[in-house]
Design an enzyme around this catalytic site. Structure first.
Site, mmCIF file in Angstrom:
data_model
loop_
_atom_site.group_PDB
_atom_site.id
_atom_site.type_symbol
_atom_site.label_atom_id
_atom_site.label_comp_id
_atom_site.label_asym_id
_atom_site.label_seq_id
_atom_site.Cartn_x
_atom_site.Cartn_y
_atom_site.Cartn_z
ATOM 1 N N HIS A 42 0.880 -1.175 0.000
ATOM 2 C CA HIS A 42 0.000 0.000 0.000
ATOM 3 C C HIS A 42 0.918 1.226 0.000
ATOM 4 O O HIS A 42 1.276 1.750 1.050
ATOM 5 C CB HIS A 42 -0.908 0.003 1.232
ATOM 6 N N GLU A 142 -0.372 0.352 -5.553
ATOM 7 C CA GLU A 142 -1.242 1.468 -5.151
ATOM 8 C C GLU A 142 -2.491 1.434 -6.026
ATOM 9 O O GLU A 142 -2.404 1.423 -7.241
ATOM 10 C CB GLU A 142 -0.506 2.809 -5.300
ATOM 11 N N ASP A 170 -4.360 -4.602 -6.590
ATOM 12 C CA ASP A 170 -4.729 -4.781 -5.186
ATOM 13 C C ASP A 170 -3.547 -5.404 -4.436
ATOM 14 O O ASP A 170 -3.168 -6.544 -4.696
ATOM 15 C CB ASP A 170 -5.959 -5.703 -5.152
ATOM 16 N N ASP A 191 0.787 -1.541 4.742
ATOM 17 C CA ASP A 191 0.343 -0.299 5.392
ATOM 18 C C ASP A 191 -0.984 0.162 4.797
ATOM 19 O O ASP A 191 -1.071 1.211 4.152
ATOM 20 C CB ASP A 191 1.455 0.758 5.167
HETATM 21 N N1 SAM Z 1 2.858 3.242 2.867
HETATM 22 C C1 SAM Z 1 2.673 4.667 2.585
HETATM 23 C C2 SAM Z 1 3.756 5.441 3.315
HETATM 24 O O1 SAM Z 1 4.217 4.984 4.373
HETATM 25 O O2 SAM Z 1 4.123 6.499 2.813
HETATM 26 C C3 SAM Z 1 1.292 5.158 2.952
HETATM 27 C C4 SAM Z 1 0.175 4.307 2.468
HETATM 28 S S1 SAM Z 1 -1.433 4.844 2.887
HETATM 29 C C5 SAM Z 1 -1.527 4.577 4.599
HETATM 30 C C6 SAM Z 1 -2.406 3.529 2.247
HETATM 31 C C7 SAM Z 1 -2.533 3.562 0.717
HETATM 32 O O3 SAM Z 1 -3.103 2.329 0.291
HETATM 33 C C8 SAM Z 1 -3.456 4.646 0.183
HETATM 34 O O4 SAM Z 1 -2.736 5.428 -0.728
HETATM 35 C C9 SAM Z 1 -4.592 3.875 -0.518
HETATM 36 O O5 SAM Z 1 -5.039 4.520 -1.690
HETATM 37 C C10 SAM Z 1 -3.919 2.578 -0.849
HETATM 38 N N2 SAM Z 1 -4.799 1.399 -0.977
HETATM 39 C C11 SAM Z 1 -5.980 1.156 -0.356
HETATM 40 N N3 SAM Z 1 -6.404 -0.093 -0.627
HETATM 41 C C12 SAM Z 1 -5.449 -0.654 -1.438
HETATM 42 C C13 SAM Z 1 -5.288 -1.955 -2.004
HETATM 43 N N4 SAM Z 1 -6.200 -2.910 -1.823
HETATM 44 N N5 SAM Z 1 -4.159 -2.196 -2.727
HETATM 45 C C14 SAM Z 1 -3.232 -1.233 -2.915
HETATM 46 N N6 SAM Z 1 -3.331 0.010 -2.392
HETATM 47 C C15 SAM Z 1 -4.427 0.297 -1.658
#
Ligand code: SAM
Length: 317
Positions: A42, A142, A170, A191
């Site tokens: 994520h 992402e 995903d 995350d």
């Molecule tokens: N890891 C990043 C950092 O530390 O800078 C922050 C990530 S943020 C908390 C979570 C991200 O996951 C968001 O940008 C959201 O759009 C994305 N997201 C949500 N569901 C997801 C999925 N099933 N697969 C991939 N990305 C996803």
């Protein structure tokens, strides 16, 4: 579904905990010459402007990385007492030298802000890329259309070629395809935004599947500590999973304020915002616990918003 944007939260206390742990973990894993693959399930947008509209709206970095930076100049003197374990409240230690893990985290923030301050805040993809060597690999997942586009554009500027892959897929569903990597050395950062409560169960399913495929990988999972049964149960269930798999684990939490609702002078009920978060690692580096034992009391002292600030640090296996 996708209302979460990490830009509103970049550099907050949860990012401080997560990225301090991430850097300390990577530093250890990168001591060995063999190639490392990092999978960020994520990823977010990759880079954030702390003076931009998003961060300015929430001001969360002011209570996180910016507080640490303004305290950084405070003079060191006495050694930091080592933390023993669970849920300790900590007395002020303004005299203590900055713990190594915090100093290292801030040095990475400085690398992105050579003129000082923290106008630019690196998200996990940029932190990881900054530390990786040429022969290591980074896989970024992402799903948010805007953040995925921004991430793509940010990563393109690095001209890192095949070292970095950005996948608009995903992260829960398809990141295990990279496990195990050819060098059989990997760190997976998980995350999620936990916008939907099924995210908690999906984290567990992912961890179970990943351990089956690649039992010796290092898995680092961030989660929010909020009054929700799924959030409360997640670390306990991860502990059970790691223990059943016979793998060591480490669990660190940082609380900066009470989770209780408050009432304003005009009688309105206010939610406190995120009061606490945790990092759960399976197969953590052995160096991580002592580093966090020194760092967590200082994070409590420096990021506390009220007398409920505390930390916990526990491990097993
Ligand atoms: N890891 C990043 C950092 O530390 O800078 C922050 C990530 S943020 C908390 C979570 C991200 O996951 C968001 O940008 C959201 O759009 C994305 N997201 C949500 N569901 C997801 C999925 N099933 N697969 C991939 N990305 C996803």
């Amino acid at each position: 579904m996708f209302s979460y944007r990490h830009a509103f939260h970049a550099g907050n206390h949860a990012d401080v905990l997560k990225h301090t742990v991430l850097i300390a973990t990577l530093d250890h894993l990168l001591e060995k010459e063999a190639a490392l693959t990092v999978v960020d399930t994520h990823a977010g947008a990759g880079l954030y402007r702390l003076d931009g509209d998003y961060a300015g709206t929430s001001g969360e970095a002011a209570e996180g990385v910016l507080r640490l930076l303004s305290d950084e100049k405070k003079a060191p003197a006495a050694p930091v007492p080592a933390a023993k374990s669970a849920a300790k409240k900590v007395a002020p230690e303004a005299e203590a030298p900055l713990a190594d893990a915090i100093a290292r985290y801030l040095s990475v923030i400085h690398d992105f802000n050579p003129k000082g301050g923290a106008r630019i805040y690196p998200g996990s993809p940029f932190i990881v890329q900054h530390l990786l060597r040429d022969h290591d690999k980074l896989k970024l997942f992402e799903l948010h259309p805007t953040d995925a586009r921004t991430l793509d554009a940010n990563i393109a500027q690095l001209e890192a070629g095949r070292q970095i892959a950005v996948l608009r897929e995903d992260g829960f569903g398809s990141a295990t395809k990279f496990l195990p990597p050819p060098s059989r050395r990997a760190l997976v950062l998980m995350d999620p935004s936990y916008e939907i409560k099924s995210d908690y169960g999906r984290v567990l399913d992912f961890a179970a599947e990943a351990l089956k495929r690649f039992a010796t990988g290092t898995y680092a999972i961030w989660y929010p500590i909020i009054p929700r049964p799924e959030a409360h149960d997640l670390p306990r269930r991860l502990k059970t999973l790691a223990t059943k798999a016979g793998k060591p684990w480490l669990h660190a939490t940082l609380t900066v304020k009470s989770s209780k609702l408050t009432t304003t002078p005009t009688g309105e009920t206010q939610r406190p915002g995120l009061p606490a978060s945790g990092m759960f690692l399976i197969n953590p580096p052995y160096t991580l616990k002592p580093l966090l034992a020194a760092a967590l009391p200082q994070l409590v002292e420096r990021l506390a918003q009220d007398r409920h600030a505390a930390f916990s640090l526990d491990s097993g296996g």
